[in-house]
Structure formats: structure tokens, C-alpha cells
Design a protein around this motif. Structure first.
Motif, PDB file in Angstrom:
ATOM      1  N   ARG A  49      23.016  21.845  20.089  1.00 24.01           N
ATOM      2  CA  ARG A  49      22.313  22.545  18.933  1.00 24.01           C
ATOM      3  C   ARG A  49      21.256  21.957  18.295  1.00 24.01           C
ATOM      4  O   ARG A  49      20.327  22.347  18.098  1.00 24.01           O
ATOM      5  CB  ARG A  49      23.370  22.823  17.850  1.00 24.01           C
ATOM      6  CG  ARG A  49      22.869  23.703  16.850  1.00 24.01           C
ATOM      7  CD  ARG A  49      23.824  24.114  15.782  1.00 24.01           C
ATOM      8  NE  ARG A  49      24.524  25.426  16.321  1.00 24.01           N
ATOM      9  CZ  ARG A  49      25.861  25.383  16.414  1.00 24.01           C
ATOM     10  NH1 ARG A  49      26.745  24.286  16.028  1.00 24.01           N
ATOM     11  NH2 ARG A  49      26.477  26.396  17.026  1.00 24.01           N
ATOM     12  N   THR A  50      21.423  20.477  18.394  1.00 26.81           N
ATOM     13  CA  THR A  50      20.323  19.503  17.978  1.00 26.81           C
ATOM     14  C   THR A  50      19.100  19.508  19.117  1.00 26.81           C
ATOM     15  O   THR A  50      18.093  19.694  18.450  1.00 26.81           O
ATOM     16  CB  THR A  50      20.949  18.005  18.027  1.00 26.81           C
ATOM     17  OG1 THR A  50      21.841  17.998  16.893  1.00 26.81           O
ATOM     18  CG2 THR A  50      19.622  17.093  17.567  1.00 26.81           C
ATOM     19  N   VAL A  51      19.346  19.689  20.261  1.00 25.64           N
ATOM     20  CA  VAL A  51      18.423  19.576  21.109  1.00 25.64           C
ATOM     21  C   VAL A  51      17.615  21.119  21.469  1.00 25.64           C
ATOM     22  O   VAL A  51      16.394  21.330  21.094  1.00 25.64           O
ATOM     23  CB  VAL A  51      18.821  19.232  22.690  1.00 25.64           C
ATOM     24  CG1 VAL A  51      17.616  19.465  23.495  1.00 25.64           C
ATOM     25  CG2 VAL A  51      19.186  17.708  22.554  1.00 25.64           C
ATOM     26  N   GLU A  52      18.677  22.269  21.306  1.00 25.54           N
ATOM     27  CA  GLU A  52      17.910  23.445  21.536  1.00 25.54           C
ATOM     28  C   GLU A  52      18.838  24.602  20.699  1.00 25.54           C
ATOM     29  O   GLU A  52      19.863  24.813  21.396  1.00 25.54           O
ATOM     30  CB  GLU A  52      18.011  23.892  23.093  1.00 25.54           C
ATOM     31  CG  GLU A  52      17.341  25.064  23.375  1.00 25.54           C
ATOM     32  CD  GLU A  52      17.441  25.333  24.842  1.00 25.54           C
ATOM     33  OE1 GLU A  52      17.190  26.621  25.271  1.00 25.54           O
ATOM     34  OE2 GLU A  52      17.659  24.316  25.760  1.00 25.54           O
ATOM     35  N   LYS A  54      18.724  27.661  20.128  1.00 20.90           N
ATOM     36  CA  LYS A  54      18.913  28.804  20.544  1.00 20.90           C
ATOM     37  C   LYS A  54      19.411  28.809  21.932  1.00 20.90           C
ATOM     38  O   LYS A  54      19.148  29.830  22.735  1.00 20.90           O
ATOM     39  CB  LYS A  54      17.411  29.556  20.414  1.00 20.90           C
ATOM     40  CG  LYS A  54      17.165  29.923  19.117  1.00 20.90           C
ATOM     41  CD  LYS A  54      16.116  30.910  18.930  1.00 20.90           C
ATOM     42  CE  LYS A  54      15.824  30.943  17.204  1.00 20.90           C
ATOM     43  NZ  LYS A  54      15.987  32.476  16.675  1.00 20.90           N
ATOM     44  N   HIS A  55      20.181  27.659  22.280  1.00 23.02           N
ATOM     45  CA  HIS A  55      20.519  27.536  23.467  1.00 23.02           C
ATOM     46  C   HIS A  55      21.578  28.794  24.080  1.00 23.02           C
ATOM     47  O   HIS A  55      22.364  29.408  23.265  1.00 23.02           O
ATOM     48  CB  HIS A  55      21.315  26.503  23.851  1.00 23.02           C
ATOM     49  CG  HIS A  55      21.816  25.942  25.259  1.00 23.02           C
ATOM     50  ND1 HIS A  55      23.009  26.459  25.630  1.00 23.02           N
ATOM     51  CD2 HIS A  55      21.432  25.143  25.869  1.00 23.02           C
ATOM     52  CE1 HIS A  55      22.923  26.058  27.014  1.00 23.02           C
ATOM     53  NE2 HIS A  55      21.851  25.216  27.381  1.00 23.02           N
ATOM     54  N   PRO A  56      21.471  29.286  25.358  1.00 27.12           N
ATOM     55  CA  PRO A  56      22.376  30.431  25.711  1.00 27.12           C
ATOM     56  C   PRO A  56      23.830  30.159  25.480  1.00 27.12           C
ATOM     57  O   PRO A  56      24.446  31.165  25.301  1.00 27.12           O
ATOM     58  CB  PRO A  56      22.065  30.467  27.136  1.00 27.12           C
ATOM     59  CG  PRO A  56      20.801  29.922  27.356  1.00 27.12           C
ATOM     60  CD  PRO A  56      20.512  28.927  26.458  1.00 27.12           C
ATOM     61  N   VAL A  57      24.318  28.976  25.172  1.00 27.60           N
ATOM     62  CA  VAL A  57      25.764  28.535  25.195  1.00 27.60           C
ATOM     63  C   VAL A  57      26.217  29.419  23.777  1.00 27.60           C
ATOM     64  O   VAL A  57      27.318  29.760  23.679  1.00 27.60           O
ATOM     65  CB  VAL A  57      26.088  27.290  25.111  1.00 27.60           C
ATOM     66  CG1 VAL A  57      25.720  26.289  24.041  1.00 27.60           C
ATOM     67  CG2 VAL A  57      27.489  27.008  25.280  1.00 27.60           C
ATOM     68  N   PHE A  58      25.048  29.558  22.838  1.00 22.67           N
ATOM     69  CA  PHE A  58      25.312  30.065  21.258  1.00 22.67           C
ATOM     70  C   PHE A  58      25.390  31.498  21.316  1.00 22.67           C
ATOM     71  O   PHE A  58      25.779  32.214  20.373  1.00 22.67           O
ATOM     72  CB  PHE A  58      24.605  29.459  20.261  1.00 22.67           C
ATOM     73  CG  PHE A  58      24.600  28.092  20.467  1.00 22.67           C
ATOM     74  CD1 PHE A  58      26.128  27.305  20.098  1.00 22.67           C
ATOM     75  CD2 PHE A  58      23.816  27.163  20.852  1.00 22.67           C
ATOM     76  CE1 PHE A  58      26.324  25.918  20.120  1.00 22.67           C
ATOM     77  CE2 PHE A  58      23.756  25.659  20.565  1.00 22.67           C
ATOM     78  CZ  PHE A  58      25.027  25.140  20.259  1.00 22.67           C
ATOM     79  N   GLU A  59      24.837  32.333  22.582  1.00 23.64           N
ATOM     80  CA  GLU A  59      24.616  33.556  22.356  1.00 23.64           C
ATOM     81  C   GLU A  59      26.139  34.489  22.573  1.00 23.64           C
ATOM     82  O   GLU A  59      26.944  34.059  23.339  1.00 23.64           O
ATOM     83  CB  GLU A  59      23.675  34.271  23.391  1.00 23.64           C
ATOM     84  CG  GLU A  59      24.428  34.147  24.891  1.00 23.64           C
ATOM     85  CD  GLU A  59      23.339  34.635  25.786  1.00 23.64           C
ATOM     86  OE1 GLU A  59      23.688  34.889  27.010  1.00 23.64           O
ATOM     87  OE2 GLU A  59      22.206  34.918  25.660  1.00 23.64           O
ATOM     88  N   ASN A  60      25.910  35.582  21.960  1.00 25.89           N
ATOM     89  CA  ASN A  60      27.296  36.585  21.916  1.00 25.89           C
ATOM     90  C   ASN A  60      28.545  35.697  21.716  1.00 25.89           C
ATOM     91  O   ASN A  60      29.533  35.992  22.013  1.00 25.89           O
ATOM     92  CB  ASN A  60      27.333  37.127  22.968  1.00 25.89           C
ATOM     93  CG  ASN A  60      26.070  38.309  23.430  1.00 25.89           C
ATOM     94  OD1 ASN A  60      25.608  38.700  22.451  1.00 25.89           O
ATOM     95  ND2 ASN A  60      25.966  38.358  24.602  1.00 25.89           N
ATOM     96  N   VAL A  61      28.678  35.062  20.609  1.00 28.73           N
ATOM     97  CA  VAL A  61      29.720  34.031  20.289  1.00 28.73           C
ATOM     98  C   VAL A  61      30.388  34.956  18.884  1.00 28.73           C
ATOM     99  O   VAL A  61      29.480  35.424  17.880  1.00 28.73           O
ATOM    100  CB  VAL A  61      29.543  32.774  19.734  1.00 28.73           C
ATOM    101  CG1 VAL A  61      30.681  32.223  18.952  1.00 28.73           C
ATOM    102  CG2 VAL A  61      28.944  31.936  20.967  1.00 28.73           C
ATOM    103  N   ILE A  62      31.601  35.149  18.941  1.00 26.76           N
ATOM    104  CA  ILE A  62      32.279  35.914  17.925  1.00 26.76           C
ATOM    105  C   ILE A  62      33.741  35.164  17.341  1.00 26.76           C
ATOM    106  O   ILE A  62      33.908  34.344  18.339  1.00 26.76           O
ATOM    107  CB  ILE A  62      32.695  37.499  18.105  1.00 26.76           C
ATOM    108  CG1 ILE A  62      33.472  37.395  19.315  1.00 26.76           C
ATOM    109  CG2 ILE A  62      31.379  38.095  18.280  1.00 26.76           C
ATOM    110  CD1 ILE A  62      34.085  38.872  19.346  1.00 26.76           C
TER     111      ILE A  62
END
Length: 101
Positions: A49-52, A54-62
């Protein structure tokens, strides 16, 4: 979703299944509650999260609450890295779901 106190292998397994389903054009989410991740996963996610942010690892997390809101008869819950329903990250979602792998 993986097991409670999700560690890196559980988190990685969840990511792998997520991307396999996504490739098949399925509506797919990653389910975890931040407070149920182990310290290593929290540290890795913080670094990413610090580097990026909006990294894809954070998409569509519920989280559990959102999963319960959108759960219906067509929902398929895929559980990774555990053989026991007693230690899934969200027992509430497991109990509310009719289709489970």
C-alpha cells in the motif's frame, strides 16, 4: 476466503483462486477481515500500500459484513488452506452459504 489468522500461504492461495475465477469472467471477491490477518500479511499489505496504494491486490476485497449483504443462492464460496470449517476466517459467511467448495 482462507482460515482465521490468515498467513501468507492462505492469502496467496486466496489470490490464486481469485485470479483463476477472474480470468473466467466471473464476478469475484476476496474475503477477509483486516483484524483476522496475521502480522506478516498485515506487514506485506502495508508495504504494498505504501508503494502502490491502488495495487490490484486491493481490488474487490470485501469483509464479512459486505459478503453477508451480497450472498444469495448463486453465491459460491471457495475456502482455501484449511480442512476444517471451525477455523475459516468467516464462520458467518460459511454458515450463510449454500454452495461451498
Amino acid at each position: 476466503m482462507g482460515h482465521d489468522q490468515t498467513d501468507l500461504d492462505s492469502f496467496g492461495s486466496m489470490l490464486a483462486v481469485y485470479y483463476m475465477a477472474k480470468i473466467d469472467n466471473k464476478k469475484v471477491y476476496k474475503l477477509y477481515d483486516e483484524d483476522k490477518l496475521d502480522m506478516t500479511v498485515k506487514k506485506v499489505l502495508k508495504e504494498i500500500r505504501t508503494v502502490e496504494p491502488k495495487h490490484p491486490v486491493f481490488e474487490n476485497v470485501i469483509d464479512t459484513n459486505r459478503a453477508l449483504e451480497i450472498n444469495d443462492e448463486e453465491t459460491l464460496v471457495i475456502i482455501v488452506d484449511t480442512q476444517s470449517p471451525k477455523i475459516v476466517i468467516s464462520k458467518e459467511v460459511l454458515e450463510a452459504s449454500k454452495k461451498v467448495i
